[in-house]
Each structure stands twice: as C-alpha cells, then as structure tokens.
Design a protein around this motif. Structure first.
Motif, PDB file in Angstrom:
ATOM      1  N   SER A 195       0.829  -1.191   0.000  1.00  0.00           N
ATOM      2  CA  SER A 195       0.000   0.000   0.000  1.00  0.00           C
ATOM      3  C   SER A 195       0.867   1.246   0.000  1.00  0.00           C
ATOM      4  N   GLY A 196       0.583   2.139  -0.925  1.00  0.00           N
ATOM      5  CA  GLY A 196       1.241   3.431  -0.952  1.00  0.00           C
ATOM      6  C   GLY A 196       0.257   4.515  -0.576  1.00  0.00           C
ATOM      7  N   LEU A 197       0.561   5.735  -0.951  1.00  0.00           N
ATOM      8  CA  LEU A 197      -0.334   6.849  -0.638  1.00  0.00           C
ATOM      9  C   LEU A 197      -0.609   7.650  -1.898  1.00  0.00           C
ATOM     10  N   TYR A 198      -1.577   8.547  -1.793  1.00  0.00           N
ATOM     11  CA  TYR A 198      -1.816   9.467  -2.896  1.00  0.00           C
ATOM     12  C   TYR A 198      -1.564  10.891  -2.428  1.00  0.00           C
ATOM     13  N   THR A 199      -1.089  11.690  -3.334  1.00  0.00           N
ATOM     14  CA  THR A 199      -0.840  13.101  -3.042  1.00  0.00           C
ATOM     15  C   THR A 199      -0.662  13.842  -4.349  1.00  0.00           C
ATOM     16  N   GLU A 200      -0.444  15.147  -4.242  1.00  0.00           N
ATOM     17  CA  GLU A 200      -0.156  15.957  -5.411  1.00  0.00           C
ATOM     18  C   GLU A 200       1.358  16.047  -5.608  1.00  0.00           C
ATOM     19  N   PRO A 201       1.827  16.246  -6.830  1.00  0.00           N
ATOM     20  CA  PRO A 201       3.273  16.319  -7.076  1.00  0.00           C
ATOM     21  C   PRO A 201       3.955  17.347  -6.177  1.00  0.00           C
ATOM     22  N   GLY A 202       5.017  16.912  -5.509  1.00  0.00           N
ATOM     23  CA  GLY A 202       5.803  17.801  -4.667  1.00  0.00           C
ATOM     24  C   GLY A 202       5.229  18.053  -3.292  1.00  0.00           C
ATOM     25  N   LYS A 203       4.138  17.356  -2.917  1.00  0.00           N
ATOM     26  CA  LYS A 203       3.512  17.581  -1.618  1.00  0.00           C
ATOM     27  C   LYS A 203       3.323  16.263  -0.891  1.00  0.00           C
ATOM     28  N   PHE A 204       3.257  16.351   0.444  1.00  0.00           N
ATOM     29  CA  PHE A 204       2.939  15.168   1.238  1.00  0.00           C
ATOM     30  C   PHE A 204       1.516  15.303   1.754  1.00  0.00           C
ATOM     31  N   ASN A 205       0.760  14.247   1.637  1.00  0.00           N
ATOM     32  CA  ASN A 205      -0.629  14.254   2.072  1.00  0.00           C
ATOM     33  C   ASN A 205      -0.687  13.933   3.571  1.00  0.00           C
ATOM     34  N   PRO A 206      -1.090  14.879   4.406  1.00  0.00           N
ATOM     35  CA  PRO A 206      -1.079  14.654   5.860  1.00  0.00           C
ATOM     36  C   PRO A 206      -2.097  13.626   6.329  1.00  0.00           C
ATOM     37  N   ASP A 263      -4.893   4.908   8.175  1.00  0.00           N
ATOM     38  CA  ASP A 263      -4.071   5.967   7.593  1.00  0.00           C
ATOM     39  C   ASP A 263      -2.901   5.395   6.793  1.00  0.00           C
ATOM     40  N   ARG A 264      -3.075   4.146   6.350  1.00  0.00           N
ATOM     41  CA  ARG A 264      -2.021   3.493   5.566  1.00  0.00           C
ATOM     42  C   ARG A 264      -2.550   2.752   4.345  1.00  0.00           C
ATOM     43  N   ALA A 265      -3.792   2.974   3.998  1.00  0.00           N
ATOM     44  CA  ALA A 265      -4.340   2.304   2.811  1.00  0.00           C
ATOM     45  C   ALA A 265      -5.289   3.241   2.087  1.00  0.00           C
ATOM     46  N   CYS A 266      -5.198   3.239   0.774  1.00  0.00           N
ATOM     47  CA  CYS A 266      -6.145   3.961  -0.088  1.00  0.00           C
ATOM     48  C   CYS A 266      -6.253   3.166  -1.368  1.00  0.00           C
ATOM     49  N   SER A 267      -7.387   3.237  -2.023  1.00  0.00           N
ATOM     50  CA  SER A 267      -7.601   2.367  -3.176  1.00  0.00           C
ATOM     51  C   SER A 267      -6.615   2.644  -4.303  1.00  0.00           C
ATOM     52  N   VAL A 268      -6.325   3.919  -4.581  1.00  0.00           N
ATOM     53  CA  VAL A 268      -5.453   4.214  -5.724  1.00  0.00           C
ATOM     54  C   VAL A 268      -4.006   3.801  -5.462  1.00  0.00           C
ATOM     55  N   GLY A 269      -3.628   3.672  -4.204  1.00  0.00           N
ATOM     56  CA  GLY A 269      -2.273   3.244  -3.858  1.00  0.00           C
ATOM     57  C   GLY A 269      -2.190   1.800  -3.428  1.00  0.00           C
ATOM     58  N   PRO A 324       5.346   4.737   2.262  1.00  0.00           N
ATOM     59  CA  PRO A 324       4.994   6.110   1.887  1.00  0.00           C
ATOM     60  C   PRO A 324       5.797   6.655   0.719  1.00  0.00           C
ATOM     61  N   THR A 325       6.825   5.911   0.274  1.00  0.00           N
ATOM     62  CA  THR A 325       7.566   6.355  -0.909  1.00  0.00           C
ATOM     63  C   THR A 325       6.916   5.860  -2.201  1.00  0.00           C
ATOM     64  N   ALA A 327      -5.523  14.566  -6.467  1.00  0.00           N
ATOM     65  CA  ALA A 327      -5.762  15.787  -5.702  1.00  0.00           C
ATOM     66  C   ALA A 327      -6.018  15.474  -4.235  1.00  0.00           C
ATOM     67  N   ILE A 328      -5.418  16.272  -3.357  1.00  0.00           N
ATOM     68  CA  ILE A 328      -5.643  16.133  -1.921  1.00  0.00           C
ATOM     69  C   ILE A 328      -6.986  16.769  -1.578  1.00  0.00           C
ATOM     70  N   ALA A 329      -7.787  16.052  -0.807  1.00  0.00           N
ATOM     71  CA  ALA A 329      -9.085  16.598  -0.389  1.00  0.00           C
ATOM     72  C   ALA A 329      -8.863  17.691   0.645  1.00  0.00           C
ATOM     73  N   ARG A 330      -9.258  18.911   0.313  1.00  0.00           N
ATOM     74  CA  ARG A 330      -9.052  20.042   1.220  1.00  0.00           C
ATOM     75  C   ARG A 330     -10.358  20.604   1.776  1.00  0.00           C
ATOM     76  N   ASP A 331     -11.444  20.397   1.076  1.00  0.00           N
ATOM     77  CA  ASP A 331     -12.724  20.941   1.525  1.00  0.00           C
ATOM     78  C   ASP A 331     -13.309  20.024   2.590  1.00  0.00           C
ATOM     79  N   LYS A 332     -13.199  20.449   3.831  1.00  0.00           N
ATOM     80  CA  LYS A 332     -13.672  19.638   4.950  1.00  0.00           C
ATOM     81  C   LYS A 332     -15.140  19.895   5.269  1.00  0.00           C
ATOM     82  N   SER A 333     -15.748  20.857   4.588  1.00  0.00           N
ATOM     83  CA  SER A 333     -17.145  21.156   4.855  1.00  0.00           C
ATOM     84  C   SER A 333     -18.029  20.115   4.175  1.00  0.00           C
TER      85      SER A 333
END
Length: 285
Positions: A120-131, A147-153, A201-202, A208-214
């Motif tokens: 399992s890896g992670l997803y993020t945007e280029p040059g950024k770490f997804n918290p 916090d260690r599994a996502c479908s795309v990774g 995590p490498t 895209a990182i989900a930023r809209d928490k509303s």
C-alpha cells in the motif's frame, strides 16, 4: 498490443470524466514497465466518449473496455476483477495518474518481500505530502490500516493471498449510500486471513488532496456509518471492543459540527449494520 500475459491488471471505473481519464492513460503510456493491462469499466450514461477514448489509446495500451449499466465503484471493480488476467492487481481511480516508475516500483517491492500479498502506498499531489497518511512505513495491521491504505495506492500479489477471494463489498463505496471505505474493508478481510501487507509512503500515486472539509450532515453521517460498518464487520474480539471504546471517546472529545447525538447515532447504526453482516457471514459458513 503484445499478447503476453500481463504482470499487472489495473482496474479502472469511470463515469463521464474523459479529461481525467485521458491524463491517467497518458501517464500509463509513459510507464517504464509496460507489462500491464487496463480493465476499464464505463458506467457513463448516454455517451460514447469514454469508449472512443479507450479505442484511441488501444494502440498504445492493452485495454479491455466493459460497459456497465449499473452504478457503484465496488460493483464496477468486481466486474473488472472477473476479467483481470494479471498476477498483480491495482485499482487506480479515473482522476489519478502515475509517475513513470510506479508499476516498476510496485513489482520491485513485491519481489523484494516474497510472500507479501499487499503493498500500500499513498496518494498526493506532485511535490507535496498528504497529511492524511502516516509518514513512516511498516507492516499493515487491522489497527493501523486507516491511515495506511487507499484504493489508488493499493496493489495485491494474487499468489500471496492464500487463496482468498478478492472482491469489494457492493454495499459501500462511491455510488452507494455509504460512499467510502470499500478498500479498507478489502484490506481488512485479507489481513484477517493472515495475508501479509506493508505500507510504503515512498510509493506515490498522484491525486488531488481533499481540502474541503465542509460536508453536509448527510455526507458526514454516511461516511461515519461506513467507517463503523467496516470496523464492526472486520474487527475480532477484543479488538472490536477496544476500537468501539476509542470511537465513543472520540465522539465525545471531538465534537462534530452536527452535535454529539448525530455522531453517536452514526456510530451505533454503522456498528449494528456491521455486526449483522458479520453474523450473516458466520451463519453462511
């Protein structure tokens, strides 16, 4: 395309997002390792755009196009699984994309750890770490998977799954009333069957990182119900008791914008549904 058996089957579900899908296909064309196939399940309505796009890329990618008149990400992935030929499986979303060495890197990680069924890896945007993800790697467990599994990774090695069936629970996932956690459910079922897994995590897939928490109250309740459904369905005793106690404490301490009653109600309804499903499975066995 080459008729050799692919090493990796990439299962992609899409509903009317040709621009995002084109970006994914472009990234797959540029993979260092080309021994993979794409099983594309199209749930679009009244449009041949995705089919035409698949035809356009068929000269450069090994694509199997499947039309599905139903809805739901889990349903689409299960349909794709029925056609997958690869010894390894991956589950990219139509709006993610790969760096050029992702597939080669996945195969290398499995080769370096014989017997591992899940990487399992992670997803993020280029040059950024997804918290949203852990920053350090290590073995996957029922306790740390969230916090260690996502479908795309997520990638699986079929020969190291101890004969376990790979399928998604069609009650959950995008396109259902409980639109999350279908990949967590799959990973948990495999871990319960003593399949070995690791988080790295490498290993990065771009998304895209989900930023809209509303979120609306309905969305909040649905995601919490899905979370607790998966927990109750998969956690054995006494881990389930500990997890529920931790969850209740979290409800009390981390007040949602919709109030204690809303959060606690979502927990209870999700747990009940998960326990019922667990009992159905026990009886059927």
């Amino acid at each position: 395309m080459d008729d050799e058996v692919p090493l990796v089957s990439l299962l992609v579900a899409t509903i009317g997002r040709p621009n995002e899908l084109r970006r994914l296909f472009d990234s797959l064309v540029n993979q260092v390792c080309g021994q993979f196939e794409v099983i594309l399940v199209d749930q679009s309505r009244a449009s041949n755009t995705v089919k035409l796009l698949a035809r356009e890329f068929s000269e450069r990618l090994n694509i199997t196009y499947l039309r599905d008149e139903g809805t739901g990400l889990s349903r689409a992935r299960n349909l794709a699984l029925s056609q997958a030929k690869g010894s390894h499986l991956g589950f990219p979303d139509d709006d993610c994309w790969y760096g050029p060495d992702v597939i080669a890197g996945v195969l290398e990680r499995f080769a370096d750890a014989p017997g591992t069924g899940i990487v399992s890896g992670l997803y993020t945007e280029p040059g950024k770490f997804n918290p949203a993800f852990a920053s350090s790697g290590g073995p996957l467990s029922l306790w740390n998977v969230f916090d260690r599994a996502c479908s795309v990774g997520l990638f699986l090695d079929r020969k190291s799954l101890h004969g376990c069936s790979v399928f998604f629970d069609e009650r959950i996932g995008a396109g259902t009333s409980w639109p999350v956690a279908e990949e967590i459910d799959l990973v948990m079922r495999l871990l319960r069957a003593d399949v070995s897994g690791s988080f790295d995590p490498t290993l990065v897939v771009y998304h895209a990182i989900a930023r809209d928490k509303s979120r609306s109250m309905e969305e909040f309740v649905a995601t919490r119900q899905a979370f607790w459904y998966v927990v109750a369905k998969n956690y054995p005793f006494p881990l389930n008791v500990l997890r529920f106690m931790r969850g209740i404490a979290g409800v009390v301490l981390n007040r949602s914008p919709y109030g204690l009653r809303c959060s606690f109600g979502a927990l209870v309804s999700g747990v009940r549904a998960g326990m019922r499903q667990r009992e159905r499975k026990r009886v059927s066995e």
